[in-house]
Scaffold this motif. Structure first.
Motif, PDB file in Angstrom:
ATOM      1  N   SER A   1     -14.069  25.277 -42.596  1.00 55.79           N
ATOM      2  CA  SER A   1     -13.917  26.678 -42.207  1.00 55.79           C
ATOM      3  C   SER A   1     -14.672  27.034 -40.923  1.00 55.79           C
ATOM      4  CB  SER A   1     -14.410  27.562 -43.348  1.00 55.79           C
ATOM      5  OG  SER A   1     -15.785  27.308 -43.590  1.00 55.79           O
TER       6      SER A   1
ATOM      7  N   TYR B   1     -20.155  24.885 -46.819  1.00 52.03           N
ATOM      8  CA  TYR B   1     -21.571  24.926 -47.157  1.00 52.03           C
ATOM      9  C   TYR B   1     -22.181  26.207 -46.583  1.00 52.03           C
ATOM     10  CZ  TYR B   1     -21.967  21.997 -42.818  1.00 52.03           C
ATOM     11  OH  TYR B   1     -21.870  21.461 -41.567  1.00 52.03           O
TER      12      TYR B   1
ATOM     13  N   ILE C   1      -4.678  10.724 -45.527  1.00 53.57           N
ATOM     14  CA  ILE C   1      -5.334  10.073 -44.386  1.00 53.57           C
ATOM     15  C   ILE C   1      -5.239   8.555 -44.516  1.00 53.57           C
ATOM     16  CG2 ILE C   1      -7.597   9.748 -43.246  1.00 53.57           C
ATOM     17  CD1 ILE C   1      -7.932  12.665 -43.381  1.00 53.57           C
TER      18      ILE C   1
ATOM     19  N   ASN D   1      -7.665  13.954 -36.297  1.00 54.79           N
ATOM     20  CA  ASN D   1      -8.388  13.079 -37.217  1.00 54.79           C
ATOM     21  C   ASN D   1      -9.639  12.514 -36.518  1.00 54.79           C
ATOM     22  OD1 ASN D   1      -9.196  10.921 -38.816  1.00 54.79           O
ATOM     23  ND2 ASN D   1      -7.102  10.332 -39.341  1.00 54.79           N
ATOM     24  N   SER D   2     -10.800  12.685 -37.135  1.00 54.76           N
ATOM     25  CA  SER D   2     -12.053  12.261 -36.483  1.00 54.76           C
ATOM     26  C   SER D   2     -12.353  10.764 -36.657  1.00 54.76           C
ATOM     27  CB  SER D   2     -13.220  13.085 -37.026  1.00 54.76           C
ATOM     28  OG  SER D   2     -13.340  12.896 -38.427  1.00 54.76           O
TER      29      SER D   2
ATOM     30  N   GLU E   1     -10.898  18.914 -37.124  1.00 58.25           N
ATOM     31  CA  GLU E   1     -10.304  19.304 -38.409  1.00 58.25           C
ATOM     32  C   GLU E   1      -8.830  18.901 -38.416  1.00 58.25           C
ATOM     33  OE1 GLU E   1     -11.428  20.603 -41.493  1.00 58.25           O
ATOM     34  OE2 GLU E   1      -9.318  20.185 -41.865  1.00 58.25           O
TER      35      GLU E   1
ATOM     36  N   THR F   1     -18.167  26.544 -40.291  1.00 58.91           N
ATOM     37  CA  THR F   1     -19.564  26.989 -40.462  1.00 58.91           C
ATOM     38  C   THR F   1     -20.474  26.395 -39.375  1.00 58.91           C
ATOM     39  OG1 THR F   1     -19.103  26.835 -42.841  1.00 58.91           O
ATOM     40  CG2 THR F   1     -21.370  27.298 -42.218  1.00 58.91           C
TER      41      THR F   1
ATOM     42  N   GLN G   1      -5.951  14.604 -50.198  1.00 65.97           N
ATOM     43  CA  GLN G   1      -6.245  14.478 -48.775  1.00 65.97           C
ATOM     44  C   GLN G   1      -6.635  13.039 -48.391  1.00 65.97           C
ATOM     45  OE1 GLN G   1      -9.481  16.435 -46.634  1.00 65.97           O
ATOM     46  NE2 GLN G   1      -7.842  17.541 -45.592  1.00 65.97           N
TER      47      GLN G   1
ATOM     48  N   THR H   1     -12.112  24.794 -48.869  1.00 63.75           N
ATOM     49  CA  THR H   1     -12.787  23.940 -47.890  1.00 63.75           C
ATOM     50  C   THR H   1     -14.150  23.475 -48.392  1.00 63.75           C
ATOM     51  OG1 THR H   1     -14.042  25.682 -46.785  1.00 63.75           O
ATOM     52  CG2 THR H   1     -11.801  25.249 -45.959  1.00 63.75           C
TER      53      THR H   1
HETATM   54  C1  SAM Z   1     -15.846  19.577 -47.368  1.00 63.16           C
HETATM   55  S1  SAM Z   1     -14.792  20.213 -46.139  1.00 63.16           S
HETATM   56  C2  SAM Z   1     -15.900  20.789 -44.900  1.00 63.16           C
HETATM   57  C3  SAM Z   1     -16.431  22.162 -45.201  1.00 63.16           C
HETATM   58  C4  SAM Z   1     -17.225  22.723 -44.043  1.00 63.16           C
HETATM   59  N1  SAM Z   1     -18.582  22.201 -44.005  1.00 63.16           N
HETATM   60  C5  SAM Z   1     -17.283  24.242 -44.115  1.00 63.16           C
HETATM   61  O1  SAM Z   1     -18.379  24.794 -44.081  1.00 63.16           O
HETATM   62  O2  SAM Z   1     -16.223  24.871 -44.252  1.00 63.16           O
HETATM   63  C6  SAM Z   1     -14.106  18.788 -45.384  1.00 63.16           C
HETATM   64  C7  SAM Z   1     -13.064  19.095 -44.332  1.00 63.16           C
HETATM   65  O3  SAM Z   1     -12.762  17.896 -43.621  1.00 63.16           O
HETATM   66  C8  SAM Z   1     -11.377  17.883 -43.268  1.00 63.16           C
HETATM   67  N2  SAM Z   1     -11.034  16.469 -43.027  1.00 63.16           N
HETATM   68  C9  SAM Z   1     -10.890  15.485 -43.944  1.00 63.16           C
HETATM   69  N3  SAM Z   1     -10.695  14.294 -43.355  1.00 63.16           N
HETATM   70  C10 SAM Z   1     -10.709  14.525 -42.011  1.00 63.16           C
HETATM   71  C11 SAM Z   1     -10.610  13.684 -40.857  1.00 63.16           C
HETATM   72  N4  SAM Z   1     -10.431  12.368 -40.976  1.00 63.16           N
HETATM   73  N5  SAM Z   1     -10.686  14.248 -39.616  1.00 63.16           N
HETATM   74  C12 SAM Z   1     -10.896  15.591 -39.498  1.00 63.16           C
HETATM   75  N6  SAM Z   1     -11.012  16.441 -40.559  1.00 63.16           N
HETATM   76  C13 SAM Z   1     -10.929  15.921 -41.799  1.00 63.16           C
HETATM   77  C14 SAM Z   1     -10.713  18.543 -44.464  1.00 63.16           C
HETATM   78  O4  SAM Z   1      -9.450  19.091 -44.126  1.00 63.16           O
HETATM   79  C15 SAM Z   1     -11.732  19.617 -44.869  1.00 63.16           C
HETATM   80  O5  SAM Z   1     -11.429  20.846 -44.269  1.00 63.16           O
END
Ligand code: SAM
Length: 296
Positions: A249, A223, A45, A11-12, A267, A251, A41, A220
């Protein structure tokens, strides 16, 4: 140039793996508040959000909707605060976010995610810079399965404007970044006049990825490579370190490898790992890729 890449399954909201002032650029796209596909999700969290959705079913109160929306943004803001800590002075943060439209309690309304993020980031200490509007051809309005505008067709005044742009918000920590006189990395990372003219305009017409990618990648909300390639080239130099706290994913990692930047991605969803490995060429790349699982 050999570069290093870390994928941290954690978790970030806290990034204890990273020292303060160790990241030059953050590029990310978080889960979008009030977009249905991210509700569960956010609830995982921050369990308070799941409880509030249940409360809404029984009380149907406007105040509860506001509390859910606030809690979702506070959940993201923890990551923005950690990002501020780890960025160097002069470091840039780019956040791709879309606003949300949704009918809650029988009322259709806009949830302006971009303005909430700007407010949180300014409170954190970031300086807001001019942002980019990403005009997405893939978000043509759909109504009852067909392309159409929302609301009452050709009759005023109850039709709604379609959200066909997303935002790429840009923030700076501290002062303008300075380079020592003998450091020529900026010149080695320069873009062309054509790129400058195209990249530094406010509206970007970049094709989305949704129709061509796999089911998993669609989940996911990846982008396009083009978006992150541009941002990395615009706001970092070769050899810098790029952070994506919502990696999805992978990117951003892929683009960092291609553009000779180091990278760190966080992630929480471990099921994305095969996709991340495939996208970043985990085994085949000449650059060093490390996978870290945080011990709780
Ligand atoms: C909109 S997606 C990102 C898509 C990414 N830009 C790509 O190109 O695939 C958001 C991602 O953040 C992850 N996520 C959500 N909350 C998080 C957190 N607190 N810490 C780490 N990852 C998290 C989700 O599992 C999801 O895969």
């Amino acid at each position: 140039m050999q570069t290093e890449h870390k994928i941290i399954l954690a978790n970030s909201q806290q990034m204890p793996e990273l020292n303060g002032s160790s990241i030059h650029l953050m590029v990310t796209s978080p889960p979008y508040p009030m977009i249905k596909m991210w509700d569960a999700q956010f609830g995982r969290i921050n369990p308070q959000i799941a409880t509030l959705w249940q409360k809404l079913e029984t009380d149907g109160g406007e105040e509860t909707v506001t509390q859910i929306y606030d809690a979702m943004h506070e959940t993201l803001a923890r990551t923005w605060r950690e990002t501020f800590r780890v960025l160097v002075d002069g470091g840039i943060a780019c956040i791709n976010i879309g606003d949300a439209t949704r009918t809650v309690n029988g009322k259709f309304r806009l949830f302006p995610n971009h303005s909430r993020i700007i407010e949180h980031c300014e409170k954190t200490g970031f300086t807001t810079l001019p942002y980019i509007l990403w005009k997405k051809p893939t978000t043509k309005p759909k109504y009852k399965g067909k392309g159409a505008f929302l609301g009452s067709g050709f009759l005023p005044p109850n039709a709604y404007v379609t959200l066909d742009c997303e935002f790429i918000l840009i923030f700076r920590k501290g002062k303008l970044k300075k380079f020592p006189p003998n450091d020529n990395r900026r010149y080695k990372s320069a873009f062309t006049k054509k790129q400058r003219d195209e990249w530094f305009t406010q509206i970007w017409n970049v094709k989305g990825t949704r129709q061509t990618t796999s089911q998993l990648e669609r989940r996911t909300a990846a982008y396009p490579d083009e978006i992150v390639n541009r941002l990395i080239r615009m706001f970092s130099v070769k050899g810098d370190t790029v952070l994506d706290p919502f990696l999805g994913s992978g990117t951003t990692t892929k683009s960092a490898i291609q553009n000779e930047r180091n990278s760190i991605g966080y992630e929480t969803d471990e099921t994305l790992l095969p996709l991340i490995k495939k996208k970043t060429g985990f085994q085949s790349t000449a650059s060093k890729l490390t996978l870290i699982r945080r011990k709780n």
